[in-house]
Write a protein that holds these residues in place. Sequence first.
Motif, short mmCIF file in Angstrom:
data_model
loop_
_atom_site.label_atom_id
_atom_site.label_comp_id
_atom_site.label_asym_id
_atom_site.label_seq_id
_atom_site.Cartn_x
_atom_site.Cartn_y
_atom_site.Cartn_z
N VAL A 137 0.86 -1.18 0.00
CA VAL A 137 0.00 0.00 0.00
C VAL A 137 0.90 1.23 0.00
O VAL A 137 1.75 1.39 0.88
CB VAL A 137 -0.95 0.01 1.22
N LEU A 138 0.71 2.08 -1.00
CA LEU A 138 1.53 3.28 -1.12
C LEU A 138 1.36 4.20 0.09
O LEU A 138 0.26 4.28 0.65
CB LEU A 138 1.15 4.05 -2.38
N PRO A 139 2.44 4.88 0.51
CA PRO A 139 2.33 5.81 1.64
C PRO A 139 1.24 6.87 1.43
O PRO A 139 0.57 7.27 2.38
CB PRO A 139 3.72 6.43 1.72
N SER A 140 1.06 7.33 0.20
CA SER A 140 0.02 8.33 -0.08
C SER A 140 -1.37 7.77 0.19
O SER A 140 -2.26 8.48 0.66
CB SER A 140 0.13 8.82 -1.53
N VAL A 141 -1.57 6.48 -0.08
CA VAL A 141 -2.86 5.84 0.19
C VAL A 141 -3.06 5.72 1.69
O VAL A 141 -4.17 5.98 2.20
CB VAL A 141 -2.96 4.46 -0.51
N ARG A 142 -2.02 5.34 2.41
CA ARG A 142 -2.12 5.26 3.88
C ARG A 142 -2.46 6.63 4.47
O ARG A 142 -3.28 6.75 5.38
CB ARG A 142 -0.82 4.73 4.49
N ALA A 143 -1.81 7.69 3.94
CA ALA A 143 -2.08 9.05 4.44
C ALA A 143 -3.53 9.44 4.16
O ALA A 143 -4.19 10.06 5.02
CB ALA A 143 -1.12 10.05 3.79
N ALA A 144 -4.06 9.08 2.99
CA ALA A 144 -5.45 9.38 2.66
C ALA A 144 -6.40 8.62 3.60
O ALA A 144 -7.40 9.18 4.06
CB ALA A 144 -5.74 9.03 1.20
N GLU A 145 -6.07 7.36 3.88
CA GLU A 145 -6.89 6.58 4.82
C GLU A 145 -6.91 7.25 6.20
O GLU A 145 -7.98 7.38 6.82
CB GLU A 145 -6.33 5.16 4.97
N GLU A 146 -5.74 7.67 6.67
CA GLU A 146 -5.66 8.32 7.98
C GLU A 146 -6.45 9.63 8.00
O GLU A 146 -7.13 9.94 8.99
CB GLU A 146 -4.20 8.57 8.35
N LYS A 147 -6.38 10.39 6.90
CA LYS A 147 -7.13 11.64 6.82
C LYS A 147 -8.63 11.37 6.91
O LYS A 147 -9.36 12.06 7.62
CB LYS A 147 -6.79 12.37 5.52
N LEU A 148 -9.09 10.34 6.18
CA LEU A 148 -10.51 9.99 6.23
C LEU A 148 -10.93 9.54 7.62
O LEU A 148 -11.97 9.94 8.14
CB LEU A 148 -10.83 8.89 5.21
N LEU A 149 -10.10 8.69 8.25
CA LEU A 149 -10.42 8.21 9.60
C LEU A 149 -10.47 9.35 10.61
O LEU A 149 -11.32 9.37 11.50
CB LEU A 149 -9.41 7.15 10.04
N GLN A 208 -11.49 12.26 10.20
CA GLN A 208 -12.68 13.10 10.01
C GLN A 208 -13.90 12.56 10.74
O GLN A 208 -14.93 13.23 10.81
CB GLN A 208 -12.99 13.26 8.52
N ASN A 209 -13.79 11.33 11.26
CA ASN A 209 -14.88 10.72 12.02
C ASN A 209 -16.22 10.84 11.27
O ASN A 209 -17.21 11.36 11.81
CB ASN A 209 -14.97 11.35 13.41
N LEU A 210 -16.25 10.38 10.04
CA LEU A 210 -17.43 10.47 9.19
C LEU A 210 -18.59 9.67 9.76
O LEU A 210 -18.39 8.68 10.46
CB LEU A 210 -17.09 10.01 7.78
N ASN A 211 -19.82 10.08 9.44
CA ASN A 211 -20.99 9.45 10.05
C ASN A 211 -21.55 8.26 9.25
O ASN A 211 -22.49 7.64 9.67
CB ASN A 211 -22.09 10.49 10.27
N HIS A 212 -21.02 7.97 8.08
CA HIS A 212 -21.46 6.83 7.26
C HIS A 212 -22.92 6.92 6.85
O HIS A 212 -23.60 5.91 6.68
CB HIS A 212 -21.18 5.49 7.95
N GLU A 213 -23.41 8.12 6.69
CA GLU A 213 -24.77 8.34 6.23
C GLU A 213 -24.87 7.95 4.76
O GLU A 213 -23.90 7.99 4.02
CB GLU A 213 -25.15 9.82 6.42
N TYR A 214 -26.06 7.55 4.33
CA TYR A 214 -26.28 7.26 2.92
C TYR A 214 -26.04 8.51 2.09
O TYR A 214 -26.39 9.62 2.51
CB TYR A 214 -27.72 6.77 2.67
N LEU A 215 -25.48 8.31 0.90
CA LEU A 215 -25.26 9.42 -0.02
C LEU A 215 -26.54 9.70 -0.80
O LEU A 215 -27.39 8.83 -0.93
CB LEU A 215 -24.15 9.07 -1.01
N PRO A 216 -26.64 10.89 -1.39
CA PRO A 216 -27.76 11.15 -2.30
C PRO A 216 -27.71 10.18 -3.49
O PRO A 216 -26.66 9.58 -3.76
CB PRO A 216 -27.51 12.59 -2.77
N THR A 217 -28.79 10.05 -4.19
CA THR A 217 -28.90 9.09 -5.30
C THR A 217 -27.77 9.22 -6.31
O THR A 217 -27.25 8.22 -6.79
CB THR A 217 -30.25 9.27 -6.02
N HIS A 218 -27.36 10.42 -6.64
CA HIS A 218 -26.33 10.62 -7.65
C HIS A 218 -24.92 10.61 -7.06
O HIS A 218 -23.95 10.82 -7.78
CB HIS A 218 -26.57 11.91 -8.43
#
Length: 175
Positions: free
Chosen positions: A54-66, A68-78
């Motif tokens: 796994v590329l370091p840039s991908v690991r950094a993106a994963e950490e950034k997403l984590l 953010q403590n996202l709520n995992h809500e459903y996305l709009p249809t589009h």
Amino acid sequence: QSGHYGRGSFWSHVPMGPPDPIIGVTEAFNRDTNPNKMNVGVGAYRDDSGKPFVLPSVRAAEEKLLSQNLNHEYLPTHGCPHFRQAAKILAFGEDSVAVKENLVASAQSISGTGGLRIGGMFLNKFHSSKQLYLPSPSWGNHTPIFKESGLEIKSYSYYKKEKSSDCDSALIPLL
């Protein structure tokens, strides 16, 4: 008894799909016993022991997403509006008139294959031509996906061993 009717499986009438020639490269790699082999097929980067790297840039993106403590809500249809806007800019450029004047429609799909199926069905339903040109070679699943969407598949060549690319052959079907 659950899932079976009579002697055969409930799904026994479904034919096996054709083998994918590109995935076949990885399958041939897995069968090869040469200790100096290198996997140049589809898939992830690999380390010296053959495990996905796994590329370091991908690991950094994963950490950034984590973080953010996202709520995992459903996305709009589009799909996610911010993602769709970023994809438009990536595809057409930030200074594109089409992007600036909101002339580009977009939708987010769950995968490349799912996106192709949705796109094929959309073209079949709303475009006057039912012909679709695919490059040759292409992924093994592209032709069946678009055929099942009701489109007539044509092909064009874009590659010649001795030249790498073949623009003349790629443009001929468009004339």
